[in-house]
Design an enzyme around this catalytic site. Structure first.
Site, PDB file in Angstrom:
ATOM      1  N   ASP A  67       6.618   0.245  -1.735  1.00 55.50           N
ATOM      2  CA  ASP A  67       7.774  -0.653  -1.695  1.00 55.50           C
ATOM      3  C   ASP A  67       7.360  -2.080  -2.022  1.00 55.50           C
ATOM      4  OD1 ASP A  67       6.321  -0.960   0.704  1.00 55.50           O
ATOM      5  OD2 ASP A  67       7.811   0.134   1.864  1.00 55.50           O
ATOM      6  N   HIS A 138      10.955   4.417  10.471  1.00 58.90           N
ATOM      7  CA  HIS A 138      11.073   4.351   9.001  1.00 58.90           C
ATOM      8  C   HIS A 138       9.747   4.702   8.326  1.00 58.90           C
ATOM      9  CE1 HIS A 138      10.010  -0.249   8.978  1.00 58.90           C
ATOM     10  NE2 HIS A 138       8.946   0.427   8.627  1.00 58.90           N
TER      11      HIS A 138
HETATM   12  C1  F6R Z   1       4.724  -0.486   4.124  1.00 55.96           C
HETATM   13  C2  F6R Z   1       5.836   0.322   4.560  1.00 55.96           C
HETATM   14  C3  F6R Z   1       6.235   0.418   5.985  1.00 55.96           C
HETATM   15  C4  F6R Z   1       5.102   0.257   6.978  1.00 55.96           C
HETATM   16  C5  F6R Z   1       5.655   0.269   8.400  1.00 55.96           C
HETATM   17  C6  F6R Z   1       4.551   0.050   9.424  1.00 55.96           C
HETATM   18  O1  F6R Z   1       4.527  -0.342   2.730  1.00 55.96           O
HETATM   19  O2  F6R Z   1       6.474   0.904   3.754  1.00 55.96           O
HETATM   20  O3  F6R Z   1       6.879   1.649   6.193  1.00 55.96           O
HETATM   21  O4  F6R Z   1       4.181   1.300   6.807  1.00 55.96           O
HETATM   22  O5  F6R Z   1       6.599  -0.744   8.542  1.00 55.96           O
HETATM   23  O6  F6R Z   1       4.066  -1.248   9.289  1.00 55.96           O
HETATM   24  P1  F6R Z   1       2.721  -1.673  10.010  1.00 55.96           P
HETATM   25  O7  F6R Z   1       1.651  -0.814   9.442  1.00 55.96           O
HETATM   26  O8  F6R Z   1       2.516  -3.111   9.621  1.00 55.96           O
HETATM   27  O9  F6R Z   1       2.920  -1.457  11.467  1.00 55.96           O
END
Ligand code: F6R
Length: 266
Positions: A67, A138
């Protein structure tokens, strides 16, 4: 789903890097789907370390970001293009063209989304998709109530996700409101999925994804339909799971037969 529970976040990085390295050993030109955010950073650093030591060749990879934020130019330090430049392109020794990111700076975002889907298809599809998970379940930025068959598209970030990601920005209001994200249908087409989660704040989302019903309320639960998904969790992220080692949810029939009366496996 294969669930691997390891003691610490450092162990998550090592184990997940092993999974990626195994894939690359089988296919040096692996097409790797790369998540951003904090969850996969340890994996990327471990892979870069192995490359620096000479035990892993990453030169033939093609990578696709999950994304990108709408409204941040690629050179903005908080854009995912910039993140991948820092964590993947340079430490892996790749040419910038080897790491594709949805072009969220285009006026025609719908066209950019379609072009991204075509680029993934032209590369032969994603061999191994690395994922993190949001506290609301998500994956990518497919927020709760996303269509379970969605494709790459513009999506709005939920209030919870914007609050969670405020730690990366100077002010909460600086967190973009929209993104271009691979859809759940796009993610499901990856041949292999590797989701990593660390810390207790992910425990509820992990439990809903693994043990809950498949439901748009928890987008990651759609991975229950994926034939080759591995979750690598530290103990804190796994702490909400109730079905695990030492727990036998299916009562033994007492004669070696399965719960449906089937003969014991030989
Ligand atoms: C990142 C993405 C998100 C993250 C999720 C967790 O490219 O698509 O789905 O993987 O928001 O974020 P963190 O790892 O920062 O806790």
């Amino acid at each position: 789903m294969d669930i691997v529970i390891v003691p610490t976040a450092a162990d998550v990085a090592t184990h997940a890097a092993d999974v990626v390295a195994d894939r690359i050993a089988e296919k040096p030109g692996t097409v790797l789907g790369v998540a951003t955010g904090s969850s996969p950073v340890g994996i990327y650093r471990e892979l870069a370390l192995r490359r620096a030591e000479g035990s892993l060749d990453l030169a033939h990879l093609t990578c696709f970001a999950l994304d990108e934020y709408v409204g941040l130019p690629p050179q903005h330090p908080r854009s995912y293009a910039a993140y991948l430049g820092r964590e993947v392109v340079r430490p892996f020794g790749l040419a910038p063209e080897q790491v594709r990111v949805p072009d969220a700076s285009r006026a025609d975002l719908g066209g950019a989304a379609e072009e991204y889907e075509r680029a993934i298809a032209a590369a032969g599809g994603i061999d191994l998709q690395i994922l993190g998970i949001g506290t609301n379940g998500h994956i990518g930025f497919n927020e709760p109530i996303s269509s379970l068959s969605s494709r790459t598209r513009v999506a709005a970030l939920s209030a919870q996700t914007r609050a969670d990601n405020a730690r990366f920005f100077d002010r909460p209001d600086d967190v973009p409101t929209h993104c271009l994200t691979q859809g759940l249908g796009t993610i499901l087409e990856a041949r292999q999925v590797l989701l990593v989660a660390q810390g207790e704040r992910k425990a509820a989302a992990v439990a809903a994804a693994v043990e809950g019903p498949v439901a748009a309320r928890c987008p990651a639960s759609v991975l229950q339909f994926h034939p080759r998904t591995t979750l690598v969790l530290d103990e804190a992220a796994a702490s909400g799971l109730t079905i695990g080692d030492g727990h036998s949810p299916v009562p033994d029939q007492g004669d070696g037969r399965g719960p449906d009366g089937s003969a014991p496996a030989s």
